[in-house]
Design a protein around this motif. Structure first.
Motif, mmCIF file in Angstrom:
data_model
loop_
_atom_site.group_PDB
_atom_site.id
_atom_site.type_symbol
_atom_site.label_atom_id
_atom_site.label_comp_id
_atom_site.label_asym_id
_atom_site.label_seq_id
_atom_site.Cartn_x
_atom_site.Cartn_y
_atom_site.Cartn_z
ATOM 1 N N GLN A 1 0.836 -1.203 0.000
ATOM 2 C CA GLN A 1 0.000 0.000 0.000
ATOM 3 C C GLN A 1 0.868 1.249 0.000
ATOM 4 O O GLN A 1 1.888 1.298 0.680
ATOM 5 N N HIS A 2 0.454 2.248 -0.773
ATOM 6 C CA HIS A 2 1.232 3.486 -0.894
ATOM 7 C C HIS A 2 0.286 4.671 -0.929
ATOM 8 O O HIS A 2 -0.834 4.577 -1.433
ATOM 9 N N SER A 3 0.823 5.798 -0.444
ATOM 10 C CA SER A 3 0.099 7.066 -0.633
ATOM 11 C C SER A 3 0.413 7.545 -2.044
ATOM 12 O O SER A 3 1.537 7.387 -2.524
ATOM 13 N N ALA A 4 -0.581 8.119 -2.690
ATOM 14 C CA ALA A 4 -0.365 8.573 -4.061
ATOM 15 C C ALA A 4 -1.156 9.846 -4.305
ATOM 16 O O ALA A 4 -2.170 10.106 -3.634
ATOM 17 N N ILE A 5 -0.665 10.630 -5.264
ATOM 18 C CA ILE A 5 -1.332 11.895 -5.601
ATOM 19 C C ILE A 5 -1.938 11.764 -6.990
ATOM 20 O O ILE A 5 -1.269 11.316 -7.938
ATOM 21 N N VAL A 6 -3.203 12.130 -7.125
ATOM 22 C CA VAL A 6 -3.890 12.068 -8.416
ATOM 23 C C VAL A 6 -3.307 13.158 -9.319
ATOM 24 O O VAL A 6 -3.262 14.338 -8.951
ATOM 25 N N GLN A 7 -2.825 12.724 -10.509
ATOM 26 C CA GLN A 7 -2.196 13.676 -11.440
ATOM 27 C C GLN A 7 -3.072 13.954 -12.661
ATOM 28 O O GLN A 7 -3.030 15.047 -13.203
ATOM 29 N N HIS A 8 -3.811 12.946 -13.127
ATOM 30 C CA HIS A 8 -4.640 13.166 -14.314
ATOM 31 C C HIS A 8 -5.829 12.206 -14.263
ATOM 32 O O HIS A 8 -5.700 11.064 -13.807
ATOM 33 N N ILE A 9 -6.972 12.648 -14.741
ATOM 34 C CA ILE A 9 -8.172 11.783 -14.713
ATOM 35 C C ILE A 9 -8.665 11.594 -16.143
ATOM 36 O O ILE A 9 -9.002 12.577 -16.823
ATOM 37 N N ALA A 10 -8.642 10.342 -16.596
ATOM 38 C CA ALA A 10 -9.178 9.990 -17.923
ATOM 39 C C ALA A 10 -10.574 9.416 -17.733
ATOM 40 O O ALA A 10 -11.121 9.420 -16.631
ATOM 41 N N GLU A 11 -11.145 8.859 -18.824
ATOM 42 C CA GLU A 11 -12.543 8.386 -18.735
ATOM 43 C C GLU A 11 -12.669 7.117 -17.883
ATOM 44 O O GLU A 11 -13.578 6.990 -17.081
ATOM 45 N N ASP A 12 -11.732 6.182 -18.069
ATOM 46 C CA ASP A 12 -11.853 4.897 -17.367
ATOM 47 C C ASP A 12 -10.839 4.716 -16.247
ATOM 48 O O ASP A 12 -10.932 3.762 -15.487
ATOM 49 N N PHE A 13 -9.840 5.564 -16.187
ATOM 50 C CA PHE A 13 -8.820 5.401 -15.145
ATOM 51 C C PHE A 13 -8.219 6.754 -14.812
ATOM 52 O O PHE A 13 -8.460 7.747 -15.500
ATOM 53 N N ALA A 14 -7.455 6.756 -13.709
ATOM 54 C CA ALA A 14 -6.751 7.977 -13.305
ATOM 55 C C ALA A 14 -5.263 7.656 -13.200
ATOM 56 O O ALA A 14 -4.885 6.525 -12.859
ATOM 57 N N ILE A 15 -4.411 8.660 -13.504
ATOM 58 C CA ILE A 15 -2.972 8.494 -13.349
ATOM 59 C C ILE A 15 -2.590 9.131 -12.017
ATOM 60 O O ILE A 15 -2.946 10.293 -11.743
ATOM 61 N N VAL A 16 -1.912 8.344 -11.181
ATOM 62 C CA VAL A 16 -1.451 8.857 -9.881
ATOM 63 C C VAL A 16 0.058 8.692 -9.820
ATOM 64 O O VAL A 16 0.644 7.878 -10.538
ATOM 65 N N SER A 17 0.710 9.499 -8.926
ATOM 66 C CA SER A 17 2.145 9.314 -8.712
ATOM 67 C C SER A 17 2.361 8.888 -7.270
ATOM 68 O O SER A 17 1.713 9.412 -6.352
ATOM 69 N N LEU A 18 3.229 7.909 -7.082
ATOM 70 C CA LEU A 18 3.499 7.414 -5.739
ATOM 71 C C LEU A 18 4.337 8.456 -4.997
ATOM 72 O O LEU A 18 5.325 8.973 -5.542
ATOM 73 N N LEU A 19 3.965 8.714 -3.745
ATOM 74 C CA LEU A 19 4.659 9.756 -2.984
ATOM 75 C C LEU A 19 6.124 9.408 -2.773
ATOM 76 O O LEU A 19 6.997 10.251 -2.887
ATOM 77 N N GLU A 20 6.409 8.109 -2.462
ATOM 78 C CA GLU A 20 7.779 7.717 -2.116
ATOM 79 C C GLU A 20 8.711 7.772 -3.329
ATOM 80 O O GLU A 20 9.848 8.190 -3.231
ATOM 81 N N THR A 21 8.235 7.290 -4.487
ATOM 82 C CA THR A 21 9.147 7.107 -5.621
ATOM 83 C C THR A 21 8.864 8.043 -6.778
ATOM 84 O O THR A 21 9.692 8.193 -7.671
ATOM 85 N N GLY A 22 7.711 8.667 -6.797
ATOM 86 C CA GLY A 22 7.366 9.534 -7.916
ATOM 87 C C GLY A 22 6.944 8.773 -9.163
ATOM 88 O O GLY A 22 6.633 9.361 -10.195
ATOM 89 N N GLN A 23 6.917 7.404 -9.097
ATOM 90 C CA GLN A 23 6.536 6.611 -10.280
ATOM 91 C C GLN A 23 5.044 6.772 -10.554
ATOM 92 O O GLN A 23 4.239 6.948 -9.635
ATOM 93 N N LEU A 24 4.710 6.668 -11.836
ATOM 94 C CA LEU A 24 3.309 6.812 -12.226
ATOM 95 C C LEU A 24 2.602 5.460 -12.169
ATOM 96 O O LEU A 24 3.170 4.425 -12.543
ATOM 97 N N ALA A 25 1.374 5.512 -11.712
ATOM 98 C CA ALA A 25 0.554 4.292 -11.680
ATOM 99 C C ALA A 25 -0.842 4.639 -12.170
ATOM 100 O O ALA A 25 -1.280 5.795 -12.068
#
Length: 1838
Positions: A932-956
């Protein structure tokens, strides 16, 4: 042949049988057959063998002349009388009778009640019970045409038209009535009928009172195999039985039905046959006494005389018989009074069990232009010789048209006539012909000649209510149904038609097998020139024909054609003008002209139109186009590959590649994907000419095929989680479908196969629905739960709420959606890449989230967002929002770094971010799945959202929807850019998508779900909260708005609605009635208010409640409550539920109303009153097991039932009720239960009513013990049981029929043994083996009683190893034992299994070659040991003892056949020395095996290695003798010299005896063959045994005699029966092996080509491949495999076998290429299995990593294929690391599968962890299982 005058002299005396004849041989020699033998012409030497059918005909005895010449007449119907015995042959078999062919062209019938007593009893039982019995087989299952049967005439009846019918019986009690028990003798051939099937054989009814006939099972095996009518004989089956043994003066007989024994049987004088008990069908040796012109007289069984008529002479010998000639004859008939015996000499009857020759089908009805008269009989008819040399006869009435026109002169010998074969007499093997002109010229002779649509002439012979019967010819009758008597319906047909009228009809339907003919007299149909439509295949679109209306309703007309073909004319096709009431325009029976619009032959569906000229132009066009849509039919669910032809707004027009582009179909845009956004994108990306693989056929309406690419719908169809028709739908089902239409009141959902349902607005979402269009769009994939079905209106109500339709594991479901989305995006990206040309689309493919770009700022907008440009993003719109610019102040023209967040290919937009935390390089951390990770919502598409992990900055990427149905979000729920959320990682490797995959942590997610209380009623309508001024007791008038099963809603005024509960309608409710259905919608009712119900919770409110005025009024229309007071109810409303339920006492009877049957909880939910609910547990619903098996079918919603209160449930909110009263589980009570556990060899655990459990021992499952007593019981089975005891809470039960139905007097084969007193010495008992211990075998006789069997009483063989006993006496084996002794004090029972005690075969087979115990031998050895004297005396004594014993008791000597390791010499043991028994046995064996030691005297029938008599010349030493060999030899030599003459004689006799024994030994079947002669003897006895033939070949090959081995193989192939395919194949394989090893390639190929012709080619190819591989001829094997792949490309086994071969050679790359070829060649449904099998082979012989990849790709496509998961697990447990195995288990337990399958996987995981894991890992699995169960139960609880 002599002249006609000589053969048929005028006048004379008539031949009559002598009255009162007795079986006295002297009286047999009467004047009846005294004839002068006249010289015979040679004309009759020709063959008379013929074939065909026949009917009865009349004839009379021909008079004899004064010169005493007697002609033996054929049997006539006048000569038959009651009690006459005849041999008959079955001609036809119907459901209710057998038609029998009798001698001399007669015919009779056997009613179904005259088969046998046992069969009649079964028939009566079936009629009484009214349901089909398993034991009762139809006549056609047991009898077939051509079988010979013995019959007795029961009556000869005369019908109204003067015809006589012969009624027969084959009941053995009647046929064998002349026999009694004392007359039975060994060798007799009798008719028997199976009366019951037992464990070891069959009880046969032979009709002899006081005699029990038994047929052992082994004696019946060959017969059962030969007749091929199933694995067992059937009750009522007729058998030819030979008596093998007669016991107790005929009270018990043992039978055999072996075909070879029966065929060879012969009746002899020793069998005590007399004229009173002589039977037809017996074959006897007969001697010719006199030969007369047309027959002969025979004597048989020494003193009896019989006659043979001309029709029963042997056609091969014709008339060449001489007096005193001896031959075989078969008895045909015996007259009961005159005792005249008729016989036949025809070959077919001389071997009992055979059957006569049949006539070929093409010969029946044939016209013979010239047939020659052979003989004429004045009262019988004439015999003709046909064109093929066979004989036939014609009855008198068939020689001319009428009697008057008959001219005897035309039938002199040699005259020629034209005739036609009309029947065939099986018993005479002769055709029956007719010379009548009208028959010769007739179009129809039998039903087979008539075809549907034929126009026929007939004569009316009966008028009946159902229609008119018409006679077409003598043997063919038809029915004209009353609808078809004219073009209009005739009310009085008798006015139009009279009996005898000639009518012209047309055949509507003809069924020759059932002799059924349906005709029509409608002129429009008879005169129609249009094509006849008699099957659905002929109904091509556009065909115009005539039919008749059978039904006219509001939906249209049903039109019928020929052969019961019918179709529908829908309302819109009835006329060019709209017709509102078709039933007023069209009438039943009306002839109409129709055009076929469409036909589905397999479904027998036909669509028609009365508008004949409406569509001529399109038809012409259709013919021109190459699209042959009508020719190819696609099944729904079939997978196809398609090519895009054209893009339309609505979707794609495609051609199906499998049919070379001839078939055109469409893929609607909404069906391109499960995701709405992806559908649009894919449509946008596809171009004409692109290929779409694996698309599913969704519907095929002939001219319009619709395809779908929705993966959820495809997997639902492939996993059979679908319904094919309305009838399959059950409430509670979860079905995958798609939105068909969105209406303001709800959503219509369609499923594959065309079933449609409605989800009302209230059931659409867990959230409040304002506008339905905000929630769903047309074409969207949804999962729906069936709420209810209306069978009358064929409507289905659905629920789309996520809380109802999800599996409960929202994380797994949402991740599955995300995974599928990215999988489809990857396919689109690959599609664009394949295009090849560099384009904007190509550039889009290279851009993935997480990629850094060098961009130039183009513009900064007012809202703070910026546009960018760059070389890598030419033609694309690149944008960053204000948030994503971070703190940077940028100006146009500035260069900057940016990170891609999302690429929208549809709009060609790229969203980027300039935020530092995303761009800065960080050290990569190792991420783990499910972390489990804390993440920040970066972009919202129609079916999914792109978030970045707080610890690593990787996109999910995280899914927005948790489920297909989760489509609507309030603003407060929506994700916002910059928001911090918690995410659980699911995929930790960055793949093609450039992002990790994760799901939002469900614990932190807000879910709005309203859980409905159990106390709510089924008031599904949202009744408005209207304020009212009503109070309890007020009387109101209203209109019934809707009627539901348990309540009725009433509109009191425009706004206010009330409710009437089912219990408040009638004062006295009849049980089983439906009170609510007494009211109809719209009916006016006067009711009284008795309470109120909360609008939101539907709970009852006390009248003092502040919201009472806003409640829904609860009303009553019970007369007593309208007139009386309602205070009692009023008080109840104020009290708590507990108090209300407390008013009901245990044992009180209440009337309640069925709400529904809860399938998950297995209880019936009922309502007693508006506020009182109850539950009836499953086992308290009924005492009838049929009701308990399907309770949901037995109780209808709203039905009134009477129940007994048993208490309250745990929550104290419901009454616990019973429909069977309060169950007392006392001893002797009969109740019902459900099997909850099956314990092997012990018994069952059964759940009883009231929550108790009981046990059933295996001894109480049935009155007859069986080999596998628990085989019929499975967990969940409902059974009736009797309580044996109920002590200390332990309940013992019995399922025995004798306990459940004590009055039935059914046979109890294995009586209950309750205590040791029930066991008597000498008694035979059956039971089950419990265990084997050193002291013996313990044998269960009952639940509490064990018996012991000492090892010497187990078997007559001595066994050293206990493992032998464990093999042949496993726990639970059923055996019969004899009680040797009973010790009441010590509770000991001694038993024996020895064959001489039980009469059963030995439990240890003779083939084990074990030594035998012998008490006599042991006794003698003991004596010898005591009296040890000098050698000479001992030797003498031993010899004398053995001689005297052999002479006195030869039967006591039991012989064990020698096995291959033994010398054939028997070994005996002492029983006294138990301890050193084994040691001594070993010594004895070692002594025996020394070749130079003299053999012992105890050699009996075993053979010696040299097979020479020299070994017999020397008297044998006692085995226990301790002297040296040399001393023994000297003493024996001296003894030989001193022998007296008497001793020499004795010695000589002894040698002869030994010689006999040696000869017997040579005949011993277990003896190994030593020479070619031995093998010849063996193959003669077992010609079909391939093993013997192969051993014979091996024998020659050992001597390197190759040619002889080849010759043996060729002999084997000619000798082995053609039906024994496997045996023949074995020889072919051996021959291939031989040629491979010793022959040339040429000889091998010749044998191979022959083998392929005579066997299944595939098997031969596979065997030769194996032979090549085993002999390392890899090149030849490879070539052969290539041939096989071309020839058997559709055979999965060939591909797999070749793959295995390649992998063994190490050719892994070739195997991979082979898999691709296999998938192209094999059908799609085989692909998963093939890939799985290839992967398994890879694991064993090839590359494990590639195998894993194969499994992974298969499971990603088919995640619900539990069989593939199981195989993958097994292989990984064997080959993989523990981490890999655990990973697989973790994936599996998070799948969304059925609970049963999930239980299986959890159990496997637990077992694995217990074996290989730690205590913590075991606990973790248990925890995961518990979580799964909790989520399931929370879903299941309403």
């Amino acid at each position: 042949m002599a002249s006609l005058e000589e053969n048929f002299p005028r006048g004379g005396i008539q031949k009559k049988p002598t009255e009162g004849k007795t079986p006295n041989p002297k009286l047999e020699q009467d004047n009846l057959f005294d004839v002068h033998h006249k010289e015979q012409s040679q004309k009759r030497k020709r063959s008379q063998s013929v074939q065909g059918k026949q009917k009865k005909f009349k004839a009379d005895n021909i008079a004899t002349a004064k010169d005493s010449i007697v002609n033996i007449e054929p049997l006539t119907i006048e000569a038959l009388c009651e009690g006459m015995l005849l041999l008959g042959c079955i001609k036809e078999v119907s459901d209710y009778e057998l038609v029998i062919s009798l001698p001399n062209g007669l015919s009779g019938f056997v009613p179904v009640t005259q088969i046998s007593d046992a069969y009649s009893k079964l028939l009566s039982k079936e009629v009484a019970q009214g349901e089909l019995l398993e034991d009762l087989n139809s006549l056609s299952d047991m009898y077939s045409p051509g079988m010979l049967v013995r019959c007795i005439v029961t009556s000869v009846e005369k019908s109204a038209d003067g015809r006589r019918s012969i009624k027969l019986s084959i009941d053995p009690k009647k046929v064998n009535k002349g026999l009694n028990a004392s007359a039975l003798a060994s060798g007799m051939l009798l008719s028997g009928f199976v009366s019951s099937v037992e464990d070891h054989g069959y009880l046969i009814d032979i009709g002899v009172s006081g005699t029990h006939a038994f047929l052992p099972r082994q004696k019946a095996q060959n017969y059962i195999k030969a007749v091929k009518r199933g694995p067992d004989l059937k009750i009522g089956q007729n058998l030819n039985c030979i008596i093998v043994e007669v016991k107790n003066k005929g009270r018990v007989v043992r039978l055999s039905v072996d075909r070879s024994e029966v065929a060879a049987s012969l009746a002899t004088e020793r069998q005590n046959w007399t004229l009173s008990n002589l039977l037809p069908g017996l074959v006897v040796k007969a001697r010719v006494q006199k030969v007369v012109p047309l027959g002969m007289k025979l004597s048989f069984l020494s003193s009896f005389t019989g006659i043979v008529d001309f029709m029963h002479m042997d056609p091969e010998k014709s008339m060449n018989y001489s007096p005193d000639q001896v031959m075989k004859a078969c008895i045909l008939s015996i007259h009961p009074t005159s005792k005249v015996v008729r016989l036949t000499l025809r070959q077919a009857f001389l071997h009992p069990g055979g059957s006569p020759n049949q006539l070929s089908n093409d010969r029946m009805g044939a016209v013979v232009e010239e047939s020659t008269v052979k003989a004429f009989y004045k009262r019988f008819g004439a015999v003709f010789e046909l064109d093929d040399g066979t004989l036939a006869f014609a009855r008198l009435k068939h020689l001319s048209k009428t009697r008057k026109s008959f001219k005897p002169g035309a039938f002199k010998t040699g005259c020629k006539h034209k005739c036609r074969i009309i029947e065939y007499s099986l018993m005479d093997e002769m055709c029956i012909v007719s010379l009548k002109y009208q028959i010769i010229e007739a179009r129809f002779l039998q039903y087979q000649d008539i075809h549907t649509g034929d126009v026929v002439q007939g004569k009316v012979f009966a008028l009946k209510p159902i229609g008119m019967q018409v006679k077409v010819t003598d043997g063919i009758k038809g029915l004209v149904p009353s609808m078809h008597l004219a073009d209009v319906i005739l009310k009085q047909p008798e006015k139009k038609y009279n009996i005898g009228d000639e009518v012209r009809c047309r055949v509507l339907e003809c069924n020759p097998a059932g002799r059924k003919l349906i005709l029509t007299l409608k002129k429009s149909l008879i005169q129609s020139k249009l094509p006849v439509l008699s099957n659905y295949e002929d109904a091509k679109a556009g065909l115009i024909t005539h039919g008749f209306v059978v039904c006219a309703r509001e939906f249209g007309c049903i039109v019928k054609f020929y052969n019961d073909v019918k179709g529908l004319v829908p309302k819109n096709e009835l006329s060019s003008e709209p017709i509102s009431s078709p039933d007023k325009v069209f009438h039943e029976g009306q002839v109409v002209k129709v055009m076929v619009l469409k036909c589905e032959p397999q479904q027998q569906r036909l669509l028609l139109s009365f508008r004949l000229s409406s569509k001529p132009a399109p038809e012409d066009k259709k013919e021109c186009t190459p699209k042959k849509k009508q020719e190819v039919k696609y099944q729904i669910g079939e997978m196809v590959d398609v090519k895009v032809l054209k893009k339309k707004d609505s979707g794609l027009e495609v051609s199906i590649l499998e049919d070379e582009g001839n078939v055109i179909a469409s893929v609607p845009t909404v069906h391109l994907s499960d995701f709405v956004a992806t559908c649009k994108l894919l449509w946008h990306c596809l171009q004409e000419g692109d290929v779409l693989p694996r698309v599913m056929c969704l519907s095929d309406k002939g001219d319009h095929i619709i395809l779908s690419r929705k993966s959820a719908v495809i997997s639902a169809v492939q996993e059979e989680q679908i319904v094919r028709s309305f009838s399959e739908i059950q409430p509670g089902m979860l079905l995958t479908g798609y939105v068909r239409n969105v209406m303001p009141f709800g959503v219509f959902v369609e499923f594959p196969f065309g079933v449609t349902g409605l989800a009302p607005k209230v059931s659409m979402s867990d959230k409040f629905v304002t506008d339905t269009k905000d929630h769903f769009v047309v074409g969207q994939t949804v999962i729906a739960k069936v709420m209810s079905i209306d069978e009358e209106k064929q409507r289905v109500l659905l629920n789309l709420k996520v809380s109802e339709c999800s599996s409960g594991d929202s994380a797994a479901e949402s991740f599955a959606l995300l995974n599928q989305y990215f999988k489809e995006m990857k396919e689109i990206r690959n599609l664009l890449r394949r295009r090849g040309e560099p384009s904007m689309a190509q550039g889009l493919c290279e851009l993935v989230p997480g990629k850094e770009l060098q961009l130039v700022v183009q513009d900064v907008k007012e809202d703070g967002s910026a546009l960018f440009s760059g070389s890598c993003v030419t033609g694309l719109t690149v944008t960053a929002t204000r948030y994503h610019l971070g703190d940077k102040n940028i100006v146009p023209g500035e260069k900057t770094k940016a990170l891609v967040l999302h690429v929208d290919a549809l709009t060609s937009k790229v969203y980027v971010s300039l935020r530092e935390e995303l761009l800065k390089q960080r050290a990569k951390q190792r991420l783990t799945e499910n972390s489990q990770h804390s993440a920040i919502v970066q972009h919202i598409a129609e079916d999914f959202a792109i978030v970045s992990l707080l610890e690593t900055g990787q996109l999910a990427a995280i899914p927005i929807a948790s489920h297909f149905n989760d489509t609507f979000r309030f603003d407060s729920e929506k994700l916002k850019v910059g928001q911090t959320i918690f995410a659980t990682l699911k995929v930790v490797k960055v793949n093609d998508h450039g992002v990790l995959l994760a799901v939002q942590d469900p614990a932190k997610k807000k879910v709005f779900v309203r859980v409905r209380n159990e106390s709510e009623t089924a008031l599904e309508e949202m009744l408005p909260a209207v304020k009212h001024s009503l109070s309890v007791g007020d009387t109101v008038t209203g209109t019934v708005k809707s009627v539901k099963p348990t309540h009725v809603t009433v509109a009191i005024d425009d706004k206010l609605t009330g409710s009437i509960h089912a219990s408040r309608i009638l004062d006295e409710v009849p049980i089983g009635s439906f009170p609510t259905y007494t009211l109809k919608a719209g009916q006016k009712v006067t009711a009284r208010v008795i309470g109120g119900r909360d609008v939101n919770t539907h709970r009852y409110l006390p009248i003092t409640h502040p919201h009472f005025t806003r409640s829904i009024p609860e009303l009553s229309i019970r007369p007593s409550e309208i007139e009386g007071k309602v205070t009692a109810m009023l008080n109840l409303k104020e009290d708590s539920a507990l108090k209300k339920l407390g008013l009901y006492n245990v044992g009180q009877t209440v009337t309640c109303f069925v709400k529904k049957y809860n399938i998950l909880k297995n209880w019936l939910e009922v309502e007693v009153a508006p506020d009182i609910r109850g539950r009836v547990p499953h086992l308290l619903l009924s005492l009838n097991t049929k009701v308990l098996k399907h309770p949901e079918k037995s109780f209808k919603n709203g039905q009134a039932v009477s129940a007994t209160v048993t208490g309250t449930d745990v929550t104290e909110t419901n009454l616990c009720l019973s429909l069977t009263g309060i169950q007392s589980l006392e001893q002797g009570t009969i109740t019902v239960g459900m099997v909850t556990k099956v314990t092997p060899h012990v018994g069952l655990t059964i759940a009883l009513p009231g929550g108790k459990t009981g046990k059933v021992s295996i001894f109480h499952l049935n009155d007859t013990y069986t080999e596998n007593p628990l085989g019929d019981f499975k967990v969940g089975k409902i059974v009736r049981c009797c309580i044996l005891s109920n002590e200390n809470g332990k309940i013992q039960l019995s399922l025995r029929q004798s306990r459940l139905n004590p009055k039935s007097n059914s046979k109890v084969e294995d009586v209950e043994i309750t205590c040791i007193k029930d066991v008597k010495k000498g008694q035979l008992v059956r039971g089950y083996v419990k265990s084997i211990s050193p002291s013996g075998v313990f044998f269960g006789l009952s639940t509490s009683l064990l018996g012991r069997i000492l090892f010497q009483n187990v078997s007559p063989y001595f066994v050293q190893k206990h493992s032998v006993y464990e093999t042949y006496l496993p726990e639970g084996k059923l055996l019969t034992a004899k009680v040797l002794g009973v010790n009441g004090k010590e509770q000991h029972i001694e038993l024996s299994l020895l064959p001489e005690d039980t009469g059963m075969p030995s439990v240890l087979p003779e083939s084990l070659g074990l030594p035998r115990y012998d008490a006599e031998e042991e006794k003698r050895e003991a004596d010898d040991r005591e009296k040890r004297e000098e050698l000479k005396l001992k030797a003498k004594r031993t010899r004398e003892n053995s001689e005297s014993e052999q002479e006195a008791k030869p039967k006591k000597r039991k012989v064990c056949p020698a096995d291959e390791n033994d010398s054939g010499i028997e070994i005996y043991y002492r029983e006294e020395d138990d301890d050193d028994q084994e040691e001594e046995a070993a010594k004895k064996k070692s002594k025996i095996r020394k070749p130079d030691e003299a053999p012992r005297l105890q050699v009996s029938m075993g053979f010696t290695w040299d097979e020479d008599m020299n070994a017999m010349d020397i008297p044998v030493l006692n085995q226990k003798e301790e002297s040296s060999e040399s001393e023994a030899e000297e003493d024996l030599q001296s003894k030989l010299k001193k022998q007296t003459k008497k001793e020499k004689d004795l010695e000589k006799q002894k040698k002869e005896k030994e010689l006999c024994k040696l000869e017997a030994a040579l005949m011993d079947p277990s003896r190994q063959p030593q020479s070619a002669d031995d093998f010849d003897r063996l193959v003669l006895s077992s010609p079909n045994s391939s093993i013997l033939w192969l051993q014979y070949m091996a024998f020659h090959l050992q001597a390197t005699e190759i040619e002889k081995a080849r010759a043996v193989a060729e002999r084997a192939l000619k000798t082995i029966c053609f039906r024994e395919e496997q045996e023949k194949l074995n020889v072919w394989v051996a021959l291939l092996n031989l040629e491979n090893m010793y022959g040339t390639e040429e000889t091998l190929m010749k044998v191979f080509e022959r083998a392929v012709q005579y066997n299944e080619p595939l098997k031969v190819f596979q065997h030769l491949c194996d032979i090549y591989a085993n002999s390392e001829k890899y090149k030849q094997a490879e070539e052969l495999y290539h041939t096989m792949l071309k020839r058997f490309r559709q055979e999965k086994s060939v591909w797999l076998k070749y793959a295995s071969f390649l992998l063994k050679q190490g050719q892994t790359e070739a195997t991979h290429r082979l898999l691709e070829r296999a998938l192209k060649a094999l059908p799609t449904k085989e692909h998963v299995d093939v890939i799985s099998r290839f992967a398994q082979l890879e694991f064993r012989f090839g590359d494990p990593e590639h195998a894993k990849a194969l499994f992974e790709s298969t499971l990603s496509s088919y995640p619900k294929r539990t069989d593939i998961w199981s195989i993958y697990m097994d292989i990984m447990i064997k080959h993989g690391s523990q981490k890999e195995v655990r990973d697989i288990f973790e994936r599996v337990i998070h799948l969304s599968l059925a609970p049963k399958k999930m239980k299986f996987f959890f159990k496997r995981y637990l077992d694995y962890e217990k074996k290989f894991g730690t205590a913590e890992s075991v606990l973790a699995v248990k925890r995961a299982a518990l979580e799964y169960v909790e989520t399931k139960s929370s879903l299941a609880d309403p």
